[in-house]
Scaffold this active site. Structure first.
Site, PDB file in Angstrom:
ATOM      1  N   LEU A 288      30.801  29.819  30.306  1.00 36.66           N
ATOM      2  CA  LEU A 288      31.829  30.679  30.914  1.00 36.66           C
ATOM      3  C   LEU A 288      31.284  32.064  31.260  1.00 36.66           C
ATOM      4  CD1 LEU A 288      34.936  30.948  31.566  1.00 36.66           C
ATOM      5  CD2 LEU A 288      35.148  31.987  29.306  1.00 36.66           C
TER       6      LEU A 288
ATOM      7  N   ARG B 294      33.590  24.558  38.078  1.00 38.27           N
ATOM      8  CA  ARG B 294      33.629  24.000  36.722  1.00 38.27           C
ATOM      9  C   ARG B 294      34.525  22.788  36.561  1.00 38.27           C
ATOM     10  NH1 ARG B 294      29.027  25.638  34.275  1.00 38.27           N
ATOM     11  NH2 ARG B 294      28.681  27.855  34.633  1.00 38.27           N
TER      12      ARG B 294
END
Ligand SMILES: Cc1cc2nc3c(=O)[nH]c(=O)nc-3n(C[C@H](O)[C@H](O)[C@H](O)COP(=O)(O)OP(=O)(O)OC[C@H]3O[C@@H](n4cnc5c(N)ncnc54)[C@H](O)[C@@H]3O)c2cc1C
Length: 265
Positions: free
Chosen positions: A115, A215
């Protein structure tokens, strides 16, 4: 430390989002002579985040209505058409005005490490495993290793046992906090990357669109796909215009890939 390994699921919570200051918006409309637009636009667009983005975009050309800029002879009245045109043209910078804050709970260090690679337009506050000495090792077991779930769990148990053994060699009650912090940090080096932890993440909509696209791609790691699938669901539900061009496609592992018509605006 407790005796068993607790299997946990990643949790996504929406904590906060952009809110308008209605007095300020009125002042701005008065400044531009856009009072008519404000009354009409607010009726059509009650969503603060999307409204602020539209407002910022219209301020660029004074396109609150015909007549405010002599060069502008027609304007898109409907917020849906306006935002769609922004996405189509790739004028993504105005999407940076509105943000959302999420709590990602029970996520692994694998997840947080991936992240934090997304730097642009983000803010994050991650649980410190230097300050916080884990009393347990909670873990999410990825579907890929479910068939070896027993061995997986036993390995974590063993790490936990050894961790506890080394932890027990220190007299924690006699240690000043600074020393506890240093030893806690040293000890975490033997904890697994999969240990469940927490992170608070704020990002603007330009960034969120990009991170969802990257993602939830099948080539991304399963945990981050799972989390950003939930982020996509929330964003499509709460900001229908900003995410109107995303299409979900179910993947064999139950997660969904969200593909935008307009990539990287
Ligand atoms: C499936 C997958 C596999 C990956 N594998 C690896 C790997 O093996 N090793 C590895 O190291 N990483 C890997 N990554 C991470 C990847 O390389 C990026 O670091 C990460 O996805 C962040 O994306 P981003 O570069 O678009 O940055 P973001 O911070 O999300 O930025 C968004 C965009 O802003 C612009 N931008 C941001 N910062 C700058 C800058 N400093 N200068 C100029 N433009 C900028 C770029 O256009 C960028 O695309 C992988 C990512 C994915 C999704």
């Amino acid at each position: 430390m407790g005796s068993g390994m607790t299997v946990v699921e990643p949790i996504v919570i929406k904590l906060a989002e952009t809110r308008l200051n209605s007095d300020g918006v009125q002042q701005l409309a008065d400044f531009y002579g856009a009072q008519g637009w404000l009354t009409r636009a607010r009726r059509l667009q009650p969503n603060d985040s999307e409204f602020l983005i539209e407002l910022a975009g219209r301020a660029c050309y004074r396109s609150f209505g015909v007549g405010l800029n002599p060069n502008v002879t027609k304007v898109r009245d409907n917020p849906k058409d306006y935002i769609n045109n922004v996405l189509e043209k790739g004028d993504g910078s105005i999407l940076e005005h509105s943000t959302v804050t999420f709590a990602f709970l029970n996520v692994s260090r694998v997840f947080t490490h991936e992240l934090v690679r997304h730097r642009a337009g983000t803010a994050m506050s991650q649980e410190s495993l230097r300050y916080v000495r884990p009393s347990d090792i909670n873990l999410w077991i990825p579907p890929e290793v479910e068939s070896a779930g027993k061995e997986f769990a036993e390995t974590v148990q063993e790490i936990k046992r050894r961790y506890h053994e080394i932890e027990g060699r220190f007299d924690w009650d006699k240690m000043p906090f600074e020393q506890k912090k240093r030893v806690t940090s040293a000890l975490r080096r033997i904890l697994p990357d999969g240990i469940a932890t927490n992170i608070i993440w704020t990002a603007n909509h330009r960034t969120i669109r990009w991170v969802i696209e990257m993602r939830t791609d099948p080539s991304a790691e399963v945990e981050i796909r799972k989390v950003f699938g939930k982020v996509a669901e929330i964003c499509i539900r709460d900001y229908p215009l900003l995410y109107s061009d995303f299409t979900p496609a179910k993947l064999p592992d139950g997660t969904s890939q969200y593909t935008p018509k307009f990539s990287k605006v």
